[in-house]
Design a protein around this motif. Sequence first.
Motif, PDB file in Angstrom:
ATOM      1  N   UNK A 192      24.346  33.293 -35.384  1.00 12.68           N
ATOM      2  CA  UNK A 192      25.496  32.410 -35.540  1.00 12.68           C
ATOM      3  C   UNK A 192      26.108  32.487 -36.940  1.00 12.68           C
ATOM      4  N   UNK A 193      27.370  32.068 -37.090  1.00  8.97           N
ATOM      5  CA  UNK A 193      27.944  31.916 -38.436  1.00  8.97           C
ATOM      6  C   UNK A 193      27.202  30.829 -39.206  1.00  8.97           C
ATOM      7  N   UNK A 194      27.339  30.861 -40.518  1.00  6.55           N
ATOM      8  CA  UNK A 194      26.714  29.829 -41.345  1.00  6.55           C
ATOM      9  C   UNK A 194      27.481  28.509 -41.228  1.00  6.55           C
ATOM     10  N   UNK A 195      26.835  27.434 -41.642  1.00  2.00           N
ATOM     11  CA  UNK A 195      27.482  26.128 -41.642  1.00  2.00           C
ATOM     12  C   UNK A 195      28.587  26.080 -42.692  1.00  2.00           C
ATOM     13  N   UNK A 196      29.645  25.289 -42.439  1.00  2.00           N
ATOM     14  CA  UNK A 196      30.659  25.070 -43.469  1.00  2.00           C
ATOM     15  C   UNK A 196      30.017  24.536 -44.753  1.00  2.00           C
ATOM     16  N   UNK A 197      30.491  25.023 -45.877  1.00  2.00           N
ATOM     17  CA  UNK A 197      29.821  24.770 -47.146  1.00  2.00           C
ATOM     18  C   UNK A 197      29.808  23.338 -47.634  1.00  2.00           C
ATOM     19  N   UNK A 198      30.727  22.492 -47.130  1.00  2.00           N
ATOM     20  CA  UNK A 198      30.786  21.122 -47.647  1.00  2.00           C
ATOM     21  C   UNK A 198      29.923  20.152 -46.841  1.00  2.00           C
ATOM     22  N   UNK A 199      29.256  20.629 -45.788  1.00  2.00           N
ATOM     23  CA  UNK A 199      28.427  19.752 -44.977  1.00  2.00           C
ATOM     24  C   UNK A 199      26.997  19.734 -45.491  1.00  2.00           C
ATOM     25  N   UNK A 200      26.299  18.637 -45.227  1.00  2.00           N
ATOM     26  CA  UNK A 200      24.884  18.540 -45.581  1.00  2.00           C
ATOM     27  C   UNK A 200      24.052  19.168 -44.475  1.00  2.00           C
ATOM     28  N   UNK A 253      31.569  10.743 -39.437  1.00  2.00           N
ATOM     29  CA  UNK A 253      30.470   9.820 -39.167  1.00  2.00           C
ATOM     30  C   UNK A 253      29.354   9.887 -40.215  1.00  2.00           C
ATOM     31  N   UNK A 254      29.535  10.706 -41.227  1.00  2.00           N
ATOM     32  CA  UNK A 254      28.519  10.812 -42.267  1.00  2.00           C
ATOM     33  C   UNK A 254      27.216  11.404 -41.759  1.00  2.00           C
ATOM     34  N   UNK A 255      27.327  12.416 -40.872  1.00  2.00           N
ATOM     35  CA  UNK A 255      26.152  13.046 -40.285  1.00  2.00           C
ATOM     36  C   UNK A 255      25.872  14.390 -40.950  1.00  2.00           C
ATOM     37  N   UNK A 264      15.586  28.806 -49.713  1.00  2.00           N
ATOM     38  CA  UNK A 264      16.904  28.271 -50.016  1.00  2.00           C
ATOM     39  C   UNK A 264      17.216  27.077 -49.123  1.00  2.00           C
ATOM     40  N   UNK A 265      17.848  26.059 -49.697  1.00  2.00           N
ATOM     41  CA  UNK A 265      18.194  24.877 -48.915  1.00  2.00           C
ATOM     42  C   UNK A 265      19.702  24.700 -48.828  1.00  2.00           C
ATOM     43  N   UNK A 266      20.446  25.822 -48.915  1.00  2.00           N
ATOM     44  CA  UNK A 266      21.895  25.737 -48.864  1.00  2.00           C
ATOM     45  C   UNK A 266      22.400  26.038 -47.466  1.00  2.00           C
ATOM     46  N   UNK A 267      23.705  25.931 -47.348  1.00  2.00           N
ATOM     47  CA  UNK A 267      24.334  26.159 -46.049  1.00  2.00           C
ATOM     48  C   UNK A 267      24.267  27.611 -45.598  1.00  2.00           C
TER      49      UNK A 267
END
Length: 287
Positions: A267-275, A244-246, A2-5
């Motif tokens: 850790x918690x997962x990354x916020x869903x709207x970030x790349x 900053x578009x990071x 999987x390549x999702x957050x």
Amino acid sequence: MRAQNILNADLHCHSVVSDGTLTPEILAERAKANGVELWALTDHDEIGGQHRAAAAAKAQGLHYLTGTEISVTFAGETVHIVGLGFDTDDAEMQQGLRNTRGGREQRAREMAESLAKVGIHGAFEGALKFVGNPELISRTHFARFLVESGVCRETPEVFRKYLTEGKPGYVPHRWATLRDAVTWITQAHGVAVIAHPGRYNFSANEEYALFTEFKAHGGQAVEVVTGSHTPQEYVKYAETAREFGLAASRGSDFHSPGESRTDLGALPFLPGDLTPVWELLSDRIQE
């Protein structure tokens, strides 16, 4: 993969090759046991454990990205830049890391001399027991010695009393430049990441300058969710990534079962709207 957050990626940890206490092989086992799906070993200014880590990851069925954590001086502070997915055989990166490691032994001897002046003797030899290689000696190794010898109860106490600016064992070191670190990583086909930005004692203007210069040099990501960030800092640096578009990275910064406040994969997962940073590195992931 999987390549999702919601991928359980841990892209920041340390082994005995730098200042961790576990081997790359034991770290791979621990990562797998804790549900990590994508892993990177990021030893300080060192890539000597990369082949072992990649082999161990493969044996555990873990996806793997090459990694390191480069020490940088910026605005008078030591900043860490993580490199991910680079070619470990790149000659300029290898030489740059050797140069960065080169100042560690002299700095360590000066730290030991400073500690001796306040009655703590044998600190260089004591710290060296925990690393074995003067090129890789760090404040963490001194902290372990001071705990072992009963000067302090735990490593955070050592840092507070002896190893931060203005304290008896503190000696500054001139590391690589921000441009150097980002260039070494990117020319080796990797992605540069600002590690745990919440740890640096920057003013708002200095932090803005760090991110601006980092991006101008070709940096592409920032650790949003990391072991030393608070939940409020997850939110803050998620917003910084957007500004900053990071891309966003995730890593425990695990060093040792007895010292680290966050375990591998916890850790918690990354916020869903970030790349996620691993989306930029899909062709560099070792299976």
